[in-house]
Design an enzyme around this catalytic site. Structure first.
Site, mmCIF file in Angstrom:
data_model
loop_
_atom_site.group_PDB
_atom_site.id
_atom_site.type_symbol
_atom_site.label_atom_id
_atom_site.label_comp_id
_atom_site.label_asym_id
_atom_site.label_seq_id
_atom_site.Cartn_x
_atom_site.Cartn_y
_atom_site.Cartn_z
ATOM 1 N N TYR A 1 8.685 27.730 -33.718
ATOM 2 C CA TYR A 1 7.520 28.579 -33.438
ATOM 3 C C TYR A 1 6.832 28.053 -32.186
ATOM 4 O O TYR A 1 6.668 26.847 -32.011
ATOM 5 C CB TYR A 1 6.526 28.529 -34.612
ATOM 6 C CG TYR A 1 5.225 29.209 -34.268
ATOM 7 C CD1 TYR A 1 5.029 30.559 -34.551
ATOM 8 C CD2 TYR A 1 4.202 28.523 -33.605
ATOM 9 C CE1 TYR A 1 3.852 31.205 -34.203
ATOM 10 C CE2 TYR A 1 3.022 29.164 -33.243
ATOM 11 C CZ TYR A 1 2.854 30.496 -33.542
ATOM 12 O OH TYR A 1 1.706 31.135 -33.172
ATOM 13 N N GLU B 1 2.916 34.777 -28.417
ATOM 14 C CA GLU B 1 3.653 34.020 -29.433
ATOM 15 C C GLU B 1 5.146 34.328 -29.368
ATOM 16 O O GLU B 1 5.527 35.475 -29.131
ATOM 17 C CB GLU B 1 3.074 34.469 -30.782
ATOM 18 C CG GLU B 1 3.583 33.768 -31.991
ATOM 19 C CD GLU B 1 2.902 34.325 -33.255
ATOM 20 O OE1 GLU B 1 1.847 33.810 -33.635
ATOM 21 O OE2 GLU B 1 3.436 35.279 -33.841
#
Ligand code: GDP
Ligand code: MN
Length: 385
Positions: free
Chosen positions: A101, A190
């Protein structure tokens, strides 16, 4: 404003982040055509504004064009968490060894832009934050210098990279994503997952960008990407009417001029045991048309059992607001009780205009809130709600 995955992916690509190619389809036949062109296994991915599309059945692997067509047929039109899938992204399927992530956010607590990375990628980061917060490494970017090279490298080490080439590639992607965030005026940028392939190289499989609404005026190209399904209908109507509106879960509709007064109004409604149905700021100098639009928006919410007008006339003239309320009531057919606390510029004229209306007058905010709470209760009892 949220961007779709394919839009965010295109922006990331412009900044040199390695993303997967492919195209957007609105029909199953198009899915097949794109898969044929790619000539390899593909993933068919629902383009809707919700996280966890994978778990909801909105991300499917297809080994050949016929399968891509089948998945397209299944996913297009599918309902995911209340949103209908109208577009899918058909992208080359990537084989990978692990998922990471990487995200850039505005962190209110530290008042800094924070870059986060976690070796526990793939799943929603909120989930990791809850169950294993230590697995998320956070670095505050420098307020004026931005994300520094050494910080980006530290993030790479934190997610477990030791090989020089991988550290450099990861740090480069982190720097690029930070640049996306800054230059596009994002409030979130993101990549999840950022995967490590068998040859050790990295690739972004899913990207997400949320743009700061207040900066959209200087990004015509982003405004053009707007998909209205991002917004509830009432919020869309409010934006078009120039009203700041946020829907809430309560039953007392509030119409207020000024953001601070609107928040104070919500607090006072709460204080007297009520629950606001919305935050609504008609803004300074609001005239008849805006007031009418605001009332229509408030009453379109079926939860609303009473409306509280709290107007403090400064630049806004109370008589002008009163005319707006009268005009709106003439067109909006409703039996929802309404309480008005109107003070300030031209208040005498304003109150006079409303004398013969159905509005319940209140002299102070406290009195107005109490009357609205009581009126909502009475209305619910009368309607058996
Ligand atoms: P999200 O669930 O809405 O965040 O959608 P993602 O695009 O992140 O996809 C969810 C999951 O599907 C990922 O974590 C992967 O496990 C899987 N996935 C997505 N793209 C690919 C791909 O190209 N290849 C493979 N093998 N899996 C993928
Ligand atoms: Mn994802």
């Amino acid at each position: 404003m949220k961007l779709h995955e394919y839009q965010a992916r295109d922006i990331c690509a412009q900044y040199g982040i390695p993303v997967t190619g492919g195209g957007v389809a609105t029909t199953a036949a198009e899915c097949r055509a794109i898969a044929e062109k790619i000539g390899a296994p593909v993933v068919v991915k629902a383009q809707v504004f919700v996280g966890g599309r994978g778990k909801a059945g909105g991300v499917k692997l297809a080994n050949n064009p016929a399968e891509a067509e089948q998945h397209g047929k299944a996913i297009l039109g599918m309902d995911i968490k209340g949103l209908t899938v109208e577009k899918v992204l058909v992208a080359e399927a990537i084989t990978y060894e692990r998922e990471i992530y990487l995200g850039v956010i505005m962190d209110r607590a530290s008042k800094r832009i924070v870059v986060m990375a976690s070796a526990e990628g793939g799943v929603e980061i909120e989930e990791v934050a809850k169950t294993n917060p230590d697995a998320i490494k956070k670095i505050e970017a420098h307020p004026t210098l931005g994300l520094l090279d050494y910080q980006a490298r530290n993030l790479a080490f934190a997610v477990g990279f030791t090989d020089g080439k991988q550290v450099r590639q990861f740090a480069g992607i982190a720097m690029s994503l930070f640049k996306v965030y800054m230059e596009q005026d994002a409030s979130l940028a993101e990549i999840n997952p950022l995967v490590v392939k068998a040859d050790g190289s990295l690739q972004a499989l899913d990207s997400k960008i949320v743009v700061d609404d207040s900066a959209l005026f200087r990004h015509a190209e982003l405004e053009a990407m707007r998909d209205a399904s991002d917004e509830p209908l009432a919020e869309q109507q409010a934006r078009e009417a120039g009203i700041t509106f946020i829907k809430l879960d309560g039953d007392i509709g509030c119409m207020v001029n000024g953001a601070g007064l609107a928040m104070a109004t919500m607090d006072v409604v709460n204080l007297y045991g009520g629950s606001p149905a919305n935050f609504l700021d008609v803004g300074g100098g609001a005239g008849k048309d805006k007031v009418k639009a605001a009332l229509q928006i408030i009453l379109s919410d079926k939860n609303v059992k009473a409306v509280l007008f709290n107007i403090f006339g400064g630049i806004t003239r109370v008589d002008e607001v009163a005319r707006g309320i009268i005009a709106a009531l003439a067109e909006v057919n409703t039996d929802v009780p309404m309480v008005a606390r109107l003070v300030g510029t031209n208040e005498v004229e304003g109150r006079k205009l409303l004398e013969n209306s159905v509005l319940i007058p209140a002299a102070t905010l406290g009195e107005g809130a109490q009357k609205a709470v009581a009126a909502a209760k009475e209305y619910a009892a009368r309607k058996g709600l």
